[in-house]
Design a protein around this motif. Sequence first.
Motif, PDB file in Angstrom:
ATOM      1  N   CYS A 129      -0.376   7.423 -22.113  1.00 59.83           N
ATOM      2  CA  CYS A 129      -1.590   7.378 -21.442  1.00 59.83           C
ATOM      3  C   CYS A 129      -2.174   6.168 -22.023  1.00 59.83           C
ATOM      4  O   CYS A 129      -2.307   6.026 -23.332  1.00 59.83           O
ATOM      5  CB  CYS A 129      -2.273   8.430 -21.128  1.00 59.83           C
ATOM      6  N   ASP A 130      -2.750   5.026 -21.281  1.00 63.46           N
ATOM      7  CA  ASP A 130      -3.766   4.317 -21.590  1.00 63.46           C
ATOM      8  C   ASP A 130      -5.134   4.733 -21.706  1.00 63.46           C
ATOM      9  O   ASP A 130      -5.747   4.342 -22.792  1.00 63.46           O
ATOM     10  CB  ASP A 130      -3.558   3.103 -20.872  1.00 63.46           C
ATOM     11  N   ARG A 131      -5.331   5.924 -21.048  1.00 63.11           N
ATOM     12  CA  ARG A 131      -6.720   6.274 -21.007  1.00 63.11           C
ATOM     13  C   ARG A 131      -6.380   7.693 -20.792  1.00 63.11           C
ATOM     14  O   ARG A 131      -5.549   8.377 -19.862  1.00 63.11           O
ATOM     15  CB  ARG A 131      -7.635   5.587 -19.738  1.00 63.11           C
ATOM     16  N   LEU A 132      -7.400   8.708 -21.239  1.00 58.75           N
ATOM     17  CA  LEU A 132      -7.414   9.961 -21.023  1.00 58.75           C
ATOM     18  C   LEU A 132      -8.728  10.728 -20.483  1.00 58.75           C
ATOM     19  O   LEU A 132      -9.852  10.186 -20.700  1.00 58.75           O
ATOM     20  CB  LEU A 132      -7.079  10.673 -22.183  1.00 58.75           C
ATOM     21  N   TYR A 133      -8.653  11.589 -19.602  1.00 53.59           N
ATOM     22  CA  TYR A 133      -9.800  12.371 -19.183  1.00 53.59           C
ATOM     23  C   TYR A 133      -9.422  13.787 -19.694  1.00 53.59           C
ATOM     24  O   TYR A 133      -8.115  14.158 -19.760  1.00 53.59           O
ATOM     25  CB  TYR A 133      -9.992  12.478 -17.723  1.00 53.59           C
ATOM     26  N   ALA A 134     -10.616  14.560 -20.069  1.00 45.98           N
ATOM     27  CA  ALA A 134     -10.324  16.049 -20.274  1.00 45.98           C
ATOM     28  C   ALA A 134     -11.181  16.663 -19.396  1.00 45.98           C
ATOM     29  O   ALA A 134     -12.375  16.376 -19.134  1.00 45.98           O
ATOM     30  CB  ALA A 134     -10.747  16.273 -21.767  1.00 45.98           C
ATOM     31  N   MET A 135     -10.978  17.919 -18.796  1.00 43.22           N
ATOM     32  CA  MET A 135     -11.499  18.798 -17.826  1.00 43.22           C
ATOM     33  C   MET A 135     -11.791  20.319 -18.406  1.00 43.22           C
ATOM     34  O   MET A 135     -10.878  20.314 -19.404  1.00 43.22           O
ATOM     35  CB  MET A 135     -10.863  18.977 -16.520  1.00 43.22           C
ATOM     36  N   ASN A 136     -12.686  20.716 -18.254  1.00 41.94           N
ATOM     37  CA  ASN A 136     -12.897  22.280 -18.317  1.00 41.94           C
ATOM     38  C   ASN A 136     -13.760  22.729 -17.451  1.00 41.94           C
ATOM     39  O   ASN A 136     -14.914  22.025 -16.893  1.00 41.94           O
ATOM     40  CB  ASN A 136     -13.488  22.641 -19.785  1.00 41.94           C
ATOM     41  N   PHE A 137     -13.526  23.735 -16.941  1.00 40.43           N
ATOM     42  CA  PHE A 137     -14.298  24.489 -15.684  1.00 40.43           C
ATOM     43  C   PHE A 137     -14.732  23.654 -14.774  1.00 40.43           C
ATOM     44  O   PHE A 137     -15.878  23.541 -14.200  1.00 40.43           O
ATOM     45  CB  PHE A 137     -15.563  25.188 -16.352  1.00 40.43           C
ATOM     46  N   GLY A 138     -13.891  22.695 -14.170  1.00 41.08           N
ATOM     47  CA  GLY A 138     -14.254  21.845 -13.005  1.00 41.08           C
ATOM     48  C   GLY A 138     -14.863  20.748 -13.425  1.00 41.08           C
ATOM     49  O   GLY A 138     -15.199  19.871 -12.674  1.00 41.08           O
TER      50      GLY A 138
END
Length: 252
Positions: free
Chosen positions: A213-222
Motif C-alpha cells: 500500500c501507498d497509504r494506510l488507514y486503521a479502524m477500531n470500533f467503527g
Amino acid sequence: MTVTTEMPTAPLMEVRDVAVHFGGVKAVDGISMKLEPGAIYGVLGPNGSGKSTLLGAMTRLTPMTRGAFVFEGTDYTRKPARAVHRMGIARTFQTVRLLEDRSVRDNVLLGVDAVGRSQRKEAAAQVSDVLERLGILEIEALRPDELSYGMQRRVEFARAIISRPRLLLLDEPTAGMNSAEREEIGGLMRQLLAEGITQFIVEHDVQMMVDTCDRLYAMNFGKLIAEGTPTEVVRHPAVQEAYLGKGAGQHA
Ligand SMILES: Nc1ncnc2c1ncn2[C@@H]1O[C@H](COP(=O)(O)OP(=O)(O)OP(=O)(O)O)[C@@H](O)[C@H]1O
Ligand SMILES: [Mg+2]
C-alpha cells in the motif's frame, strides 16, 4: 509568454462522515476519507472493527445510517449498487461469492455486466486475457466447487477487474492463500495500479499491507484511529494497542 496553471487533482473518491449502525451496534461510526487516483490504499483493523461494513456501504450494498459518497465528483449516496458498479467501482467479497453451477469463465463474464452496453463486446473479448493474468485460464471450464479456495479468490478477482473499474475494493483478497500466492496477488495489484486502477484493500496481513500500500488507514470500533504512510500507521500507538497488541493473536 504562456502561463501554465496546474489543475489541482480532484479526489477520485470522497467518503463524508459515513455511519452504518445495526441497531445499537455502531459498525461504522463517522468515517471520512479522500482517495486520490493512482494509489493503493489499505485498511487495517481488528475483527469486527467495521472494515467490511465500510466496503459494503461504499458499494451501496449495505444501507447506511448517515453520510455521503462522492465518486469522480458525483454524489452517489442514493444510487443503487448496480449503478455504483457501472460508475466504475468494483469489489471482491471477504467470503467468496461465486455461482456454483457456472464455469469459471461464466463467473468472470458476470463482471462484464457492469460495463455499458457499447463496451460489453470489447470487455467479453478480454476474458481470456484476464483469466490468463490470474492463472486460471486452464481451469476456465471447471466449476467453483472443483477449485481450491485460493483459486476461487482468483476467479472473484478476475470478475472484479473485467469491467476495468477505476476503483477496486478488495476485502481480504489473500485470505486462505500461501505466501507465494500472496506475493503474486501483491504483484498483480501493483500492475493494476500501473494500468490506472486505484485500489482500496482490507487485509489482516500487516507485512503485505506495508509492502503493497501507498497509504494506510486503521479502524477500531467503527472509527478511524490512524492514517498516513504504512510505517506511520503501523507504528502509531493507537494501532499498536488496538491491532498489533492485544488483538494480534486472534487473526487468522
Ligand atoms: N448485517 C449485520 N447486522 C448486524 N450487525 C452486523 C452486520 N454486519 C456486521 N455487523 C456487526 O458490525 C460490526 C463490524 O463488522 P464488520 O464485518 O464490518 O467487521 P470487520 O472489520 O470486517 O471484521 P473482520 O476483520 O472480522 O472481517 C461487528 O460488530 C459485526 O458483528
Ligand atoms: Mg471483514
